[in-house]
Design a protein around this motif. Sequence first.
Motif, PDB file in Angstrom:
ATOM      1  N   THR A  88       0.878  -1.214   0.057  1.00 48.53           N
ATOM      2  CA  THR A  88      -0.008  -0.045   0.098  1.00 48.53           C
ATOM      3  C   THR A  88       1.052   1.307   0.099  1.00 48.53           C
ATOM      4  OG1 THR A  88       0.006   0.054   2.525  1.00 48.53           O
ATOM      5  CG2 THR A  88      -1.932  -0.988   1.484  1.00 48.53           C
ATOM      6  N   ASP A  89       2.272   1.249   0.011  1.00 46.13           N
ATOM      7  CA  ASP A  89       3.106   2.348   0.131  1.00 46.13           C
ATOM      8  C   ASP A  89       4.220   2.233  -0.554  1.00 46.13           C
ATOM      9  OD1 ASP A  89       4.887   4.341   1.186  1.00 46.13           O
ATOM     10  OD2 ASP A  89       3.968   3.878   3.202  1.00 46.13           O
ATOM     11  N   ILE A  90       4.372   3.357  -1.288  1.00 45.21           N
ATOM     12  CA  ILE A  90       5.391   3.397  -2.481  1.00 45.21           C
ATOM     13  C   ILE A  90       6.814   3.451  -1.826  1.00 45.21           C
ATOM     14  CG2 ILE A  90       5.314   5.876  -2.922  1.00 45.21           C
ATOM     15  CD1 ILE A  90       5.164   3.393  -5.771  1.00 45.21           C
ATOM     16  N   VAL A  91       6.925   3.836  -0.853  1.00 42.09           N
ATOM     17  CA  VAL A  91       8.056   3.965   0.028  1.00 42.09           C
ATOM     18  C   VAL A  91       8.707   2.372   0.005  1.00 42.09           C
ATOM     19  CG1 VAL A  91       9.596   4.622   1.977  1.00 42.09           C
ATOM     20  CG2 VAL A  91       7.863   6.053   0.941  1.00 42.09           C
ATOM     21  N   VAL A  92       7.651   1.563   0.600  1.00 42.49           N
ATOM     22  CA  VAL A  92       7.900   0.104   0.887  1.00 42.49           C
ATOM     23  C   VAL A  92       8.350  -0.528  -0.445  1.00 42.49           C
ATOM     24  CG1 VAL A  92       7.079  -2.106   1.611  1.00 42.49           C
ATOM     25  CG2 VAL A  92       6.769   0.282   2.815  1.00 42.49           C
ATOM     26  N   ILE A  93       7.470  -0.210  -1.648  1.00 43.41           N
ATOM     27  CA  ILE A  93       7.660  -0.908  -2.872  1.00 43.41           C
ATOM     28  C   ILE A  93       9.079  -0.377  -3.393  1.00 43.41           C
ATOM     29  CG2 ILE A  93       6.908  -1.028  -5.317  1.00 43.41           C
ATOM     30  CD1 ILE A  93       4.059  -0.241  -4.114  1.00 43.41           C
ATOM     31  N   ALA A  94       9.489   0.813  -3.131  1.00 41.15           N
ATOM     32  CA  ALA A  94      10.791   1.074  -3.642  1.00 41.15           C
ATOM     33  C   ALA A  94      12.068   0.437  -2.880  1.00 41.15           C
ATOM     34  CB  ALA A  94      11.045   2.689  -3.641  1.00 41.15           C
ATOM     35  N   ALA A  95      11.787   0.225  -1.567  1.00 40.63           N
ATOM     36  CA  ALA A  95      12.756  -0.455  -0.857  1.00 40.63           C
ATOM     37  C   ALA A  95      12.713  -2.129  -1.302  1.00 40.63           C
ATOM     38  CB  ALA A  95      12.273  -0.693   0.661  1.00 40.63           C
ATOM     39  N   LEU A  96      11.609  -2.722  -1.732  1.00 40.44           N
ATOM     40  CA  LEU A  96      11.516  -3.985  -2.409  1.00 40.44           C
ATOM     41  C   LEU A  96      12.236  -4.206  -3.477  1.00 40.44           C
ATOM     42  CD1 LEU A  96       7.831  -4.720  -1.293  1.00 40.44           C
ATOM     43  CD2 LEU A  96       9.619  -5.765  -0.349  1.00 40.44           C
ATOM     44  N   ALA A  97      11.959  -2.880  -4.305  1.00 40.81           N
ATOM     45  CA  ALA A  97      12.627  -3.085  -5.671  1.00 40.81           C
ATOM     46  C   ALA A  97      14.136  -2.849  -5.443  1.00 40.81           C
ATOM     47  CB  ALA A  97      12.189  -1.750  -6.484  1.00 40.81           C
ATOM     48  N   SER A  98      14.791  -2.139  -4.521  1.00 38.26           N
ATOM     49  CA  SER A  98      16.276  -2.137  -4.438  1.00 38.26           C
ATOM     50  C   SER A  98      16.673  -3.276  -3.856  1.00 38.26           C
ATOM     51  CB  SER A  98      16.751  -1.087  -3.272  1.00 38.26           C
ATOM     52  OG  SER A  98      15.598   0.093  -3.584  1.00 38.26           O
ATOM     53  N   ALA A  99      16.011  -3.987  -2.902  1.00 43.42           N
ATOM     54  CA  ALA A  99      16.395  -5.167  -2.508  1.00 43.42           C
ATOM     55  C   ALA A  99      16.439  -6.530  -3.556  1.00 43.42           C
ATOM     56  CB  ALA A  99      15.542  -5.650  -1.395  1.00 43.42           C
ATOM     57  N   ALA A 100      15.181  -6.273  -4.330  1.00 41.71           N
ATOM     58  CA  ALA A 100      15.169  -7.181  -5.468  1.00 41.71           C
ATOM     59  C   ALA A 100      16.377  -7.246  -6.450  1.00 41.71           C
ATOM     60  CB  ALA A 100      14.167  -7.255  -6.198  1.00 41.71           C
ATOM     61  N   ILE A 101      16.649  -5.910  -6.780  1.00 42.88           N
ATOM     62  CA  ILE A 101      17.880  -5.546  -7.741  1.00 42.88           C
ATOM     63  C   ILE A 101      19.040  -6.295  -7.269  1.00 42.88           C
ATOM     64  CG2 ILE A 101      19.406  -3.763  -8.711  1.00 42.88           C
ATOM     65  CD1 ILE A 101      16.587  -2.169  -8.966  1.00 42.88           C
ATOM     66  N   ARG A 102      19.370  -5.735  -5.723  1.00 38.85           N
ATOM     67  CA  ARG A 102      20.766  -6.580  -5.306  1.00 38.85           C
ATOM     68  C   ARG A 102      20.719  -7.866  -5.357  1.00 38.85           C
ATOM     69  NH1 ARG A 102      19.456  -2.698  -1.429  1.00 38.85           N
ATOM     70  NH2 ARG A 102      18.422  -4.164   0.030  1.00 38.85           N
ATOM     71  N   LYS A 103      19.615  -8.690  -4.995  1.00 35.42           N
ATOM     72  CA  LYS A 103      19.474  -9.945  -5.199  1.00 35.42           C
ATOM     73  C   LYS A 103      19.089 -10.772  -6.554  1.00 35.42           C
ATOM     74  CE  LYS A 103      17.182 -10.479  -0.598  1.00 35.42           C
ATOM     75  NZ  LYS A 103      18.390 -10.890   0.171  1.00 35.42           N
ATOM     76  N   ASP A 104      19.256  -9.662  -7.491  1.00 40.55           N
ATOM     77  CA  ASP A 104      18.906 -10.089  -8.791  1.00 40.55           C
ATOM     78  C   ASP A 104      17.704 -10.985  -9.112  1.00 40.55           C
ATOM     79  OD1 ASP A 104      19.671 -10.138 -11.749  1.00 40.55           O
ATOM     80  OD2 ASP A 104      20.908 -11.996 -11.798  1.00 40.55           O
ATOM     81  N   LYS A 105      16.701 -10.382  -8.441  1.00 42.00           N
ATOM     82  CA  LYS A 105      15.217 -10.970  -8.735  1.00 42.00           C
ATOM     83  C   LYS A 105      14.395 -10.017  -9.122  1.00 42.00           C
ATOM     84  CE  LYS A 105      15.366 -14.508  -4.954  1.00 42.00           C
ATOM     85  NZ  LYS A 105      14.593 -15.028  -3.782  1.00 42.00           N
ATOM     86  N   VAL A 106      13.265 -10.631  -9.498  1.00 41.83           N
ATOM     87  CA  VAL A 106      11.955  -9.648  -9.656  1.00 41.83           C
ATOM     88  C   VAL A 106      10.809 -10.077  -8.675  1.00 41.83           C
ATOM     89  CG1 VAL A 106      10.203  -8.845 -11.347  1.00 41.83           C
ATOM     90  CG2 VAL A 106      12.550  -9.234 -12.133  1.00 41.83           C
ATOM     91  N   HIS A 107      10.411  -8.952  -7.944  1.00 33.86           N
ATOM     92  CA  HIS A 107       9.506  -9.248  -6.791  1.00 33.86           C
ATOM     93  C   HIS A 107       8.089  -8.846  -7.293  1.00 33.86           C
ATOM     94  CE1 HIS A 107       8.008  -9.960  -2.567  1.00 33.86           C
ATOM     95  NE2 HIS A 107       7.379  -8.891  -2.728  1.00 33.86           N
ATOM     96  N   GLY A 108       7.310  -9.699  -7.129  1.00 29.32           N
ATOM     97  CA  GLY A 108       5.816  -9.306  -7.606  1.00 29.32           C
ATOM     98  C   GLY A 108       4.998  -8.516  -6.609  1.00 29.32           C
ATOM     99  N   ILE A 109       4.452  -7.448  -7.144  1.00 28.62           N
ATOM    100  CA  ILE A 109       3.538  -6.371  -6.471  1.00 28.62           C
ATOM    101  C   ILE A 109       2.223  -6.598  -6.591  1.00 28.62           C
ATOM    102  CG2 ILE A 109       2.955  -4.154  -5.881  1.00 28.62           C
ATOM    103  CD1 ILE A 109       5.996  -4.810  -4.993  1.00 28.62           C
ATOM    104  N   ILE A 110       1.090  -6.838  -5.653  1.00 28.51           N
ATOM    105  CA  ILE A 110      -0.003  -6.591  -5.792  1.00 28.51           C
ATOM    106  C   ILE A 110      -0.558  -5.410  -4.747  1.00 28.51           C
ATOM    107  CG2 ILE A 110      -2.238  -8.166  -5.287  1.00 28.51           C
ATOM    108  CD1 ILE A 110      -0.736 -10.541  -5.363  1.00 28.51           C
ATOM    109  N   LEU A 111      -1.256  -4.746  -5.577  1.00 26.15           N
ATOM    110  CA  LEU A 111      -1.781  -3.332  -4.817  1.00 26.15           C
ATOM    111  C   LEU A 111      -2.844  -3.800  -3.884  1.00 26.15           C
ATOM    112  CD1 LEU A 111      -0.992  -0.792  -7.365  1.00 26.15           C
ATOM    113  CD2 LEU A 111       0.465  -1.178  -5.484  1.00 26.15           C
ATOM    114  N   MET A 112      -2.926  -3.608  -2.649  1.00 22.70           N
ATOM    115  CA  MET A 112      -4.184  -3.713  -1.977  1.00 22.70           C
ATOM    116  C   MET A 112      -4.903  -2.391  -1.838  1.00 22.70           C
ATOM    117  SD  MET A 112      -5.594  -5.988   0.082  1.00 22.70           S
ATOM    118  CE  MET A 112      -4.950  -7.050   1.301  1.00 22.70           C
ATOM    119  N   VAL A 113      -6.318  -2.625  -2.175  1.00 23.51           N
ATOM    120  CA  VAL A 113      -7.252  -1.540  -2.200  1.00 23.51           C
ATOM    121  C   VAL A 113      -8.237  -1.365  -1.185  1.00 23.51           C
ATOM    122  CG1 VAL A 113      -8.822  -0.290  -3.950  1.00 23.51           C
ATOM    123  CG2 VAL A 113      -7.094  -1.880  -4.838  1.00 23.51           C
ATOM    124  N   GLU A 114      -8.212  -0.204  -0.543  1.00 21.38           N
ATOM    125  CA  GLU A 114      -9.077  -0.036   0.614  1.00 21.38           C
ATOM    126  C   GLU A 114     -10.820   0.052   0.193  1.00 21.38           C
ATOM    127  OE1 GLU A 114      -9.478   0.473   3.911  1.00 21.38           O
ATOM    128  OE2 GLU A 114     -11.442   1.064   3.568  1.00 21.38           O
TER     129      GLU A 114
END
Length: 373
Positions: free
Chosen positions: A100-126
């Motif tokens: 739900t938070d772009i800051v967290v998604i950005a952190a996941l993206a950086s972590a994934a790049i470091r690990k040479d992975k692609v992490h799936g994002i599902i956006l939770m809607v209120e």
Amino acid sequence: MSCPRIEVDLDKIRRNTETVVRRLDARGIGVTGVTKAVCGHPAIAQSMLDGGALGLADARISNVQRLRQAGITCPVTLIRTPMLSQADAVVGFCEASYNTDIVVIAALASAAIRKDKVHGIILMVEMGDQREGILPENVAKIAQQVMTMQGVALKGIGANFACLSGIAPTASQMASLCDLANEVEGVCGPFLKTVSGGNSANLPWALGERTTGRINDLRLGEAILLGVDPISGDQIGGMHTDAFTLVAEVIETGVKPAPFPIAMIDPALARLRIVPTSGVSMRVILAMGHQDTDISGLSMPVGSALIGATSDHLVIGVNRCTLKTGSELRFQMNYTALMHAMAAPDIDVKLLFDLPAKQPRHIQGKSEHLMLV
Ligand SMILES: *Cc1c(COP(=O)(O)O)cnc(C)c1O
């Protein structure tokens, strides 16, 4: 056998999963098995997979780690918005997460790049539960931002109902979620693989008369584990409600002369510590208490009534006592009682109908969950 313990009938969990998988498959909906209430117990998770769940989901990374350590390789989704401080672990152990938070998604993206992975994002809607979720009007904008990031891939959108609010989703809310999926695709282009409608509270809708539209996933814990509709507490037709049994040991029986002096009762705990004892003459004391489970979520055995509980003792009243010290008493649990008991350090988990680890299991689901991470 050690007490207190939870006896888990793995075959009933597998069959419950099969039942919902079959019914939902007819509506174009796949099942993700939710393991949080059983703390990611690997054999219970495996029973969900054996019953046809396409993947697993849990709220806590520690539970996902437990699944992975036991050798479970199916896709696992984190259904609680990741903690910023756990971005690395989330990418390491889960194929995807609800966000739900772009800051967290950005952190996941950086972590994934470091690990040479692609992490799936599902956006939770209120959509009314007022727990976590992006407001519908902001979803397309955040989806676009996710599209520009490396290391993450937009996999879908989802909603959650009845967790905080206790209100079941309506057909029009489900239709709105489908419209939103179309809107996001209109803006971002890619086909959203997952449109996840919600949890066990969605079953009456999913199995009802209306079309289920683009919803192609439900995340089910309680319905599979306990065979009940979380809102009404009623049994779901054809499902087993007794896959779990909590067994406790009697440490004293007898008659107590007088109730505790009322003045000693802490008002906050009064409801659970003492109730009128009319109609029951004998007391049975068991070695189990608030530290082990949610006592108010236990069903008392026939012929007995809850008198009260403290941190380590459960006191029940019975009319005729055939129990003696050392006897065992069996209780059914609701979801809260189950989740506390599964996490309690002094409660053993005894598996019934477990297959030996090396014996190949009959896999019912599509082969997708065998994908390696
Ligand atoms: C707990 C949870 C579920 C599963 O809920 P059940 O009522 O056990 O089916 C699904 N999605 C989310 C986000 C959850 O937190």
